[in-house]
Scaffold this active site. Structure first.
Site: not given
Length: 316
Positions: A133, A172, A247
């Site tokens: 990110h 993500h 995740d």
């Protein structure tokens, strides 16, 4: 004490695990967690539990010029001098003190070293990294510097790779990696993620596959199994960097998918098998994994590394 799974219960992995780790990755455990170390220390304990044949390699801090080549030099200075503005620290999710600043410099060095080791041995893992990110002039989402982008750029610039495939299977989207490497013909970024999860504003990877909430093992593996071989054939990479976030697991606190332990293992085997059949070295990085039981999360990360080493050994 919970067990790590099939390989930790007496079945040794077939391949030697070359793992990159530095004491500077490790911080004290969160108050009240009952653990002496954070996830980066617990992962190494979990690997030892698994009984893997393991060689540990120690990275250096990445030379500053490679951080400046990808990130805003002013932001790099803010991190290294522990002078990150409060607004950026809020976006990152934690304050930038000396310990975090050190890990932020070591982690890209670790990903680069894992890639070089993978080129020698077929597979190696960085026991940190996956900070996908982090953007040009700021960190975000618990990420400070983007180790995947920094390592990929260095490997290509120094002539150690010609075409790099970044396979990002964190829950993500790898928005920072996509933005920092956008438009490069020598890098392909694949992100398979939960569409409704963070970040709210997605970047554009070479290929994004946004999944609906609740996707389980079968559907996930079918999509990955259809997609990855086609990319390998069309792009023809000579190195894979694998963001092996755990995740997507059904019990993850920040995930929206529903993979089981067996599903995560099958995912990792599929990725490694695809790489080995093509004769392409693969380096993995830790990626995301969140939950109240930090040791359970750490065991998932360790299981991924052991699974990848085992599958690499099958096709050695």
């Amino acid at each position: 004490m919970k067990q790590m799974g099939r390989m930790a219960q007496g079945k040794r992995c077939r391949g030697m695990l070359h793992v990159v780790h530095h004491p500077g990755y490790v911080a004290p455990g969160r108050p009240g967690s009952g653990h002496d170390f954070n996830k980066y220390g617990l992962v190494m304990i979990a690997l030892a539990e698994g009984g893997a044949e393991m060689t540990v390699h120690t990275p250096d801090r990445v030379p500053r010029r490679w951080l400046d080549a990808v990130h805003d030099p002013d932001y790099v200075t803010e991190v290294i001098s522990c002078a990150v503005p409060p607004a950026k620290e809020k976006r990152i999710g934690f304050p930038i003190g000396e310990r975090v600043a050190l890990r932020a410099q070591l982690s890209p060095g670790g990903t680069w070293l894992a890639a070089r080791l993978a080129q020698r041995h077929g597979f190696a893992a960085n026991a940190a990294g996956g900070s996908h990110h982090a953007l040009y002039d700021t960190g975000a989402g618990y990420c400070v510097f983007n180790d995947l982008a920094v390592a990929a750029n260095r490997l290509l610039a120094e002539g150690d790779a010609r075409r790099i495939l970044i396979v990002d299977l964190d829950v993500h989207q790898g928005d920072g990696t996509a933005a920092l490497l956008a438009g490069r013909p020598d890098v392909f970024t694949l992100s398979l993620h939960a569409e409704r999860n963070f970040p709210a504003r997605k970047a554009r990877s070479s290929l994004d596959i946004g999944l609906p909430d609740g996707v389980k093992d079968g559907e996930y593996l079918a999509i990955l199994g259809d997609t990855l071989p086609r990319i390998m054939a069309d792009f023809a990479p000579d190195l894979i960097l694998y963001q092996a976030g755990v995740d997507p697991h059904a019990e993850d606190r920040l995930g929206r998918l529903a993979l089981s332990d067996a599903g995560i293992e099958a995912r990792d085997r599929l990725v490694m098998r695809t790489a080995r059949v093509a004769g392409v070295p693969l380096a993995s990085v830790l990626g995301g994994g969140y939950g109240a039981d930090i040791m359970a999360v750490s065991r998932r990360h360790a299981r991924t590394m052991l699974t990848l080493a085992d599958e690499a050994g099958r096709h050695g």
